[in-house]
Design a protein around this motif. Structure first.
Motif, PDB file in Angstrom:
ATOM      1  N   TRP A   1       0.821  -1.207   0.000  1.00 18.10           N
ATOM      2  CA  TRP A   1       0.000   0.000   0.000  1.00 18.10           C
ATOM      3  C   TRP A   1       0.860   1.264   0.000  1.00 18.10           C
ATOM      4  CZ3 TRP A   1      -3.764  -1.934   4.344  1.00 18.10           C
ATOM      5  CH2 TRP A   1      -4.698  -2.815   3.770  1.00 18.10           C
ATOM      6  N   SER A   2       1.983   1.208   0.720  1.00 18.84           N
ATOM      7  CA  SER A   2       2.829   2.403   0.804  1.00 18.84           C
ATOM      8  C   SER A   2       3.510   2.710  -0.514  1.00 18.84           C
ATOM      9  CB  SER A   2       3.882   2.219   1.901  1.00 18.84           C
ATOM     10  OG  SER A   2       4.857   1.282   1.499  1.00 18.84           O
ATOM     11  N   LEU A   3       3.563   1.750  -1.435  1.00 16.87           N
ATOM     12  CA  LEU A   3       4.216   1.932  -2.728  1.00 16.87           C
ATOM     13  C   LEU A   3       3.228   1.967  -3.887  1.00 16.87           C
ATOM     14  CD1 LEU A   3       7.234  -0.516  -2.241  1.00 16.87           C
ATOM     15  CD2 LEU A   3       7.243   1.969  -1.971  1.00 16.87           C
ATOM     16  N   GLU A   4       1.936   1.906  -3.568  1.00 15.39           N
ATOM     17  CA  GLU A   4       0.910   1.760  -4.599  1.00 15.39           C
ATOM     18  C   GLU A   4      -0.069   2.928  -4.551  1.00 15.39           C
ATOM     19  OE1 GLU A   4      -2.682  -1.182  -4.575  1.00 15.39           O
ATOM     20  OE2 GLU A   4      -0.930  -2.270  -5.350  1.00 15.39           O
ATOM     21  N   ASP A   5      -0.416   3.441  -5.717  1.00 15.14           N
ATOM     22  CA  ASP A   5      -1.410   4.503  -5.790  1.00 15.14           C
ATOM     23  C   ASP A   5      -2.781   3.925  -5.435  1.00 15.14           C
ATOM     24  OD1 ASP A   5      -2.357   7.205  -6.603  1.00 15.14           O
ATOM     25  OD2 ASP A   5      -3.405   6.025  -8.132  1.00 15.14           O
ATOM     26  N   ALA A   6      -3.448   4.537  -4.497  1.00 18.26           N
ATOM     27  CA  ALA A   6      -4.702   3.989  -3.974  1.00 18.26           C
ATOM     28  C   ALA A   6      -5.798   3.919  -5.031  1.00 18.26           C
ATOM     29  CB  ALA A   6      -5.174   4.822  -2.788  1.00 18.26           C
ATOM     30  N   LEU A   7      -5.841   4.885  -5.942  1.00 12.91           N
ATOM     31  CA  LEU A   7      -6.926   4.921  -6.939  1.00 12.91           C
ATOM     32  C   LEU A   7      -6.665   3.989  -8.110  1.00 12.91           C
ATOM     33  CD1 LEU A   7      -9.551   6.178  -8.053  1.00 12.91           C
ATOM     34  CD2 LEU A   7      -8.124   7.952  -9.131  1.00 12.91           C
ATOM     35  N   THR A   8      -5.486   4.061  -8.692  1.00 12.74           N
ATOM     36  CA  THR A   8      -5.221   3.331  -9.937  1.00 12.74           C
ATOM     37  C   THR A   8      -4.589   1.960  -9.735  1.00 12.74           C
ATOM     38  OG1 THR A   8      -3.026   4.332 -10.148  1.00 12.74           O
ATOM     39  CG2 THR A   8      -4.882   5.525 -11.126  1.00 12.74           C
ATOM     40  N   GLY A   9      -3.969   1.729  -8.575  1.00 10.93           N
ATOM     41  CA  GLY A   9      -3.335   0.431  -8.315  1.00 10.93           C
ATOM     42  C   GLY A   9      -1.945   0.293  -8.895  1.00 10.93           C
ATOM     43  N   ILE A  10      -1.445   1.308  -9.611  1.00 12.12           N
ATOM     44  CA  ILE A  10      -0.069   1.243 -10.115  1.00 12.12           C
ATOM     45  C   ILE A  10       0.862   1.928  -9.109  1.00 12.12           C
ATOM     46  CG2 ILE A  10      -0.829   1.136 -12.509  1.00 12.12           C
ATOM     47  CD1 ILE A  10      -0.100   4.103 -12.778  1.00 12.12           C
ATOM     48  N   ALA A  11       2.147   1.989  -9.435  1.00 13.66           N
ATOM     49  CA  ALA A  11       3.120   2.562  -8.506  1.00 13.66           C
ATOM     50  C   ALA A  11       2.794   4.020  -8.195  1.00 13.66           C
ATOM     51  CB  ALA A  11       4.519   2.457  -9.093  1.00 13.66           C
ATOM     52  N   ASN A  12       3.048   4.410  -6.942  1.00 11.43           N
ATOM     53  CA  ASN A  12       2.838   5.815  -6.573  1.00 11.43           C
ATOM     54  C   ASN A  12       4.150   6.582  -6.702  1.00 11.43           C
ATOM     55  OD1 ASN A  12       4.345   5.057  -4.359  1.00 11.43           O
ATOM     56  ND2 ASN A  12       2.644   5.171  -2.899  1.00 11.43           N
ATOM     57  N   ARG A  13       4.109   7.857  -6.323  1.00  9.42           N
ATOM     58  CA  ARG A  13       5.284   8.718  -6.486  1.00  9.42           C
ATOM     59  C   ARG A  13       6.471   8.206  -5.676  1.00  9.42           C
ATOM     60  NH1 ARG A  13       4.922  15.156  -7.025  1.00  9.42           N
ATOM     61  NH2 ARG A  13       7.153  15.670  -7.101  1.00  9.42           N
TER      62      ARG A  13
ATOM     63  N   GLU B   1      10.109   7.139  -7.322  1.00 14.08           N
ATOM     64  CA  GLU B   1      11.378   7.770  -6.979  1.00 14.08           C
ATOM     65  C   GLU B   1      12.415   6.725  -6.555  1.00 14.08           C
ATOM     66  OE1 GLU B   1      10.081  10.594  -4.090  1.00 14.08           O
ATOM     67  OE2 GLU B   1       9.802  12.188  -5.583  1.00 14.08           O
ATOM     68  N   GLN B   2      11.960   5.663  -5.828  1.00 11.90           N
ATOM     69  CA  GLN B   2      12.884   4.606  -5.434  1.00 11.90           C
ATOM     70  C   GLN B   2      13.453   3.882  -6.650  1.00 11.90           C
ATOM     71  OE1 GLN B   2      10.805   1.987  -2.756  1.00 11.90           O
ATOM     72  NE2 GLN B   2      10.813   3.447  -1.048  1.00 11.90           N
ATOM     73  N   VAL B   3      12.566   3.536  -7.590  1.00  7.87           N
ATOM     74  CA  VAL B   3      13.000   2.810  -8.787  1.00  7.87           C
ATOM     75  C   VAL B   3      13.891   3.690  -9.651  1.00  7.87           C
ATOM     76  CG1 VAL B   3      12.198   1.767 -10.946  1.00  7.87           C
ATOM     77  CG2 VAL B   3      11.016   1.269  -8.794  1.00  7.87           C
ATOM     78  N   LEU B   4      13.505   4.941  -9.818  1.00  7.14           N
ATOM     79  CA  LEU B   4      14.285   5.845 -10.655  1.00  7.14           C
ATOM     80  C   LEU B   4      15.682   6.081 -10.070  1.00  7.14           C
ATOM     81  CD1 LEU B   4      13.981   7.283 -13.289  1.00  7.14           C
ATOM     82  CD2 LEU B   4      13.023   9.266 -12.086  1.00  7.14           C
ATOM     83  N   ASP B   5      15.780   6.159  -8.746  1.00  5.56           N
ATOM     84  CA  ASP B   5      17.092   6.265  -8.088  1.00  5.56           C
ATOM     85  C   ASP B   5      17.989   5.095  -8.476  1.00  5.56           C
ATOM     86  OD1 ASP B   5      16.856   8.669  -6.740  1.00  5.56           O
ATOM     87  OD2 ASP B   5      15.998   7.755  -4.934  1.00  5.56           O
ATOM     88  N   GLU B   6      17.427   3.872  -8.395  1.00  5.80           N
ATOM     89  CA  GLU B   6      18.208   2.674  -8.685  1.00  5.80           C
ATOM     90  C   GLU B   6      18.605   2.618 -10.164  1.00  5.80           C
ATOM     91  OE1 GLU B   6      20.179  -0.965  -8.301  1.00  5.80           O
ATOM     92  OE2 GLU B   6      19.624   0.589  -6.864  1.00  5.80           O
ATOM     93  N   GLU B   7      17.667   2.977 -11.053  1.00  7.41           N
ATOM     94  CA  GLU B   7      17.974   2.936 -12.484  1.00  7.41           C
ATOM     95  C   GLU B   7      19.031   3.974 -12.855  1.00  7.41           C
ATOM     96  OE1 GLU B   7      17.120   0.713 -14.573  1.00  7.41           O
ATOM     97  OE2 GLU B   7      15.762  -0.339 -13.212  1.00  7.41           O
ATOM     98  N   LEU B   8      18.971   5.145 -12.254  1.00  7.73           N
ATOM     99  CA  LEU B   8      19.997   6.157 -12.510  1.00  7.73           C
ATOM    100  C   LEU B   8      21.361   5.711 -11.992  1.00  7.73           C
ATOM    101  CD1 LEU B   8      18.064   9.480 -11.799  1.00  7.73           C
ATOM    102  CD2 LEU B   8      19.139   8.812 -13.973  1.00  7.73           C
ATOM    103  N   ARG B   9      21.355   4.962 -10.866  1.00 11.99           N
ATOM    104  CA  ARG B   9      22.619   4.432 -10.345  1.00 11.99           C
ATOM    105  C   ARG B   9      23.222   3.430 -11.333  1.00 11.99           C
ATOM    106  NH1 ARG B   9      24.665   0.201  -8.191  1.00 11.99           N
ATOM    107  NH2 ARG B   9      22.692  -0.947  -8.308  1.00 11.99           N
ATOM    108  N   LEU B  10      22.382   2.562 -11.901  1.00 13.53           N
ATOM    109  CA  LEU B  10      22.857   1.602 -12.893  1.00 13.53           C
ATOM    110  C   LEU B  10      23.344   2.315 -14.152  1.00 13.53           C
ATOM    111  CD1 LEU B  10      20.136  -1.193 -12.561  1.00 13.53           C
ATOM    112  CD2 LEU B  10      22.540  -1.350 -11.888  1.00 13.53           C
ATOM    113  N   HIS B  11      22.634   3.382 -14.524  1.00 15.03           N
ATOM    114  CA  HIS B  11      23.035   4.155 -15.698  1.00 15.03           C
ATOM    115  C   HIS B  11      24.418   4.773 -15.478  1.00 15.03           C
ATOM    116  CE1 HIS B  11      22.847   6.961 -19.057  1.00 15.03           C
ATOM    117  NE2 HIS B  11      23.104   7.955 -18.211  1.00 15.03           N
ATOM    118  N   ALA B  12      24.636   5.287 -14.272  1.00 14.86           N
ATOM    119  CA  ALA B  12      25.913   5.947 -13.981  1.00 14.86           C
ATOM    120  C   ALA B  12      27.054   4.950 -13.842  1.00 14.86           C
ATOM    121  CB  ALA B  12      25.781   6.774 -12.708  1.00 14.86           C
TER     122      ALA B  12
END
Length: 538
Positions: free
Chosen positions: A382-394, A398-409
């Motif tokens: 629930w803490s990682l999921e948008d309550a209305l749409t059921g997909i990832a929330n902000r 941000e957690q995933v994007l942090d990790e992907e940018l780390r892999l990119h770098a």
């Protein structure tokens, strides 16, 4: 070649209390060892479960040596339960071995065999370890005291083989001397049922091997504190053999050696020595002395809670009375034996009931733990999921994007991010109600998710804005997916939600560059999206 199987580590406490306790046991200082282990238990203070379990295991071993068997039973069971809770299979196996041994001496044969079998299973490894020798040793004795001498001897023979396969190898003395005990017990039963012992060859061979191990300097026990036991058991076993072979002189010499080796504290070994004295009197057909020694054996066994030896004394008394034609006394002794056996069974059942109650409580605790874990995972989702749409929330984005940018770098892995905005969403809310607007948001999220690869992440950014993270993808490949998403949304049957409803989206795309952060990458995506919005008719 030999070593102890230590049940605790020297670093269990800052002052190494448990290691000191085991060292004290080897010096015959049982009371000092018990005090040190009790101090370690106090230091655990209910906060350090591993130290508590190891301290309890040490206390149980001290009580076993000191013949406080009922207390050792409860303490070793508690230790095994804590080790199980901690996931420490080796610690649990050692505690179960102790439990099996003391239950066996208390006459709780079923519980002893069960604990020993479980310990054997927990000790199974590709390369045999010393605890497996002890587990098999206890299993063999449990089988024998339960009346299955053949199976007991087989388990002890396997213990001998396992000891030899350990690296480094450990002494086979302890299982071998216990095979002496098993064979002597078998001969006693044979004499009771048939009136004679058919052959002493097996017993003589085992005794000779044990004596050879002692002469070679490898007649050691595997646990601390048991060396003093060897000093009694070895000559006492030789005294039994010599008595049954008719060598009264040697029997007396060995008997005196065993008696001199007895400590100042009464243990089951005192009862064993009285049994030797009874057999020597039996060989002389001095029935009065035989009866007196067997009664002493029984009383000493009961004083140290050794129910098995007490029952053996009753059984031998029955035969002595029958040999004298004292059938009434034999019947009386048989009734006493049956009453004792019934009390042992009742005591065993009581402990089994307590164990079942504990296991039910443990299961309930386990269910509560599982429910808590499920709830925890649900809360995390629930803490990682948008309550209305059921997909990832902000937050998740941000957690995933942090990790992907780390892999990119670090690895140069390509990364693209798209920002999707629903065109004229405010007018949809105003014209068709917020309920319809919510359905639009959920439908857009569903369509978007259905068009993406498994590795991509769709997320709701804010309001009517969505973000797609394209992991390991260039802007070119991501653009094709974005067009597929845009087309699927535009062609959806929005009339099924509300008459006259039309929905389109604008999508901006950016590829990660060196030095990018979440904010900079999303900003370029947002800028790209606003550049295409006029061409979308808004």
């Amino acid at each position: 070649m030999t070593r102890h199987i230590i049940l605790g580590d020297s670093d269990d406490t800052p002052d190494g209390a448990l290691a000191a306790a085991y060292a004290a046991l080897d010096q015959g200082q049982v009371h000092e060892a018990y005090d040190l282990a009790a101090a370690a238990l106090s230091a655990a203070n209910g906060d350090n479960l591993r130290l508590e379990a190891r301290a309890l295991a040490c206390l149980a071993h001290c009580d076993r040596i000191h013949s406080r068997l009922r207390r050792a039973s409860g303490t070793s069971r508690r230790a095994a339960q804590l080790f199980e809770q901690l996931g420490d299979a080796q610690g649990e196996a050692n505690a179960l071995t102790t439990l099996a041994h003391v239950c066996m001496l208390l006459g709780r044969n079923d519980e002893a065999v069960e604990a020993a079998l479980l310990s054997v299973q927990l000790c199974k490894t590709k390369q045999p370890q010393p605890p497996a020798v002890l587990a098999l040793n206890s299993l063999g004795l449990a089988y024998s005291w339960g009346g299955d001498h053949k199976r007991g001897d087989a388990a002890l023979e396997l213990a001998v083989e396992t000891a030899r396969r350990c690296e480094p190898a450990v002494s086979v003395f302890q299982p071998r001397i216990n095979q002496v005990w098993v064979e002597a017990s078998r001969l006693i039963d044979e004499r009771f049922h048939t009136g004679a012992m058919r052959s002493l060859a097996r017993l003589a061979s085992l005794v000779a091997e044990c004596r050879e191990l002692e002469r070679a300097g490898i007649g050691f026990a595997l646990l601390p504190g048991l060396q003093a036991f060897r000093a009694v058991i070895s000559p006492a076993s030789c005294a039994l053999l010599a008595t049954w072979q008719g060598d009264a002189g040697l029997a007396q010499t060995e008997f005196e050696a065993a008696r001199r080796a007895l400590g100042t504290t009464v243990t089951w070994l005192d009862a064993f020595v009285r049994w030797c004295a009874a057999e020597m009197a039996w060989a002389r057909q001095d029935w009065a002395a035989t009866q007196l020694e067997l009664e002493r054996m029984r009383d000493l066994a009961l004083s140290v809670e050794h129910e098995q030896l007490a029952c053996r004394a009753h059984l031998l008394l029955i035969q002595v009375f029958e040999l004298q034609g004292r059938h009434e006394d034999a019947l009386r002794e048989n009734r006493i034996l049956r009453q004792r056996e019934q009390r042992v069974v009742a005591d065993s059942l009581s402990h089994r009931e307590a164990l079942v109650s504990w296991r039910l409580g443990a299961r309930q605790s386990e269910r509560h733990l599982q429910q808590a874990l499920v709830a925890s995972r649900q809360f995390e989702r629930w803490s990682l999921e948008d309550a209305l749409t059921g997909i990832a929330n902000r937050r998740h984005l941000e957690q995933v994007l942090d990790e992907e940018l780390r892999l990119h770098a670090s690895a140069g892995q390509p990364l693209a991010v798209a920002l999707l905005d629903i065109d004229q969403f405010k007018s949809i809310n105003d014209r068709f109600t917020h309920e319809v607007g919510d359905r639009v948001l959920k439908t857009v999220a569903g369509i978007m998710s259905s068009q993406l690869r498994k590795r991509d992440l769709p997320a709701r950014w804010a309001g009517d804005e969505f973000v797609i993270v394209f992991a390991n993808a260039t802007a070119g490949s991501a653009a094709q997916v974005c067009e597929r998403v845009r087309s699927a949304i535009t062609s959806f049957d929005w009339e099924s939600i509300a008459a006259g409803l039309r929905v389109s989206v604008s999508i901006g795309l950016a590829e990660a560059m060196s030095g990018d952060t979440n904010a900079s990458l999303l900003h370029r995506s947002d800028t790209s999206m606003y550049r295409v919005k006029p061409r979308s008719g808004t």
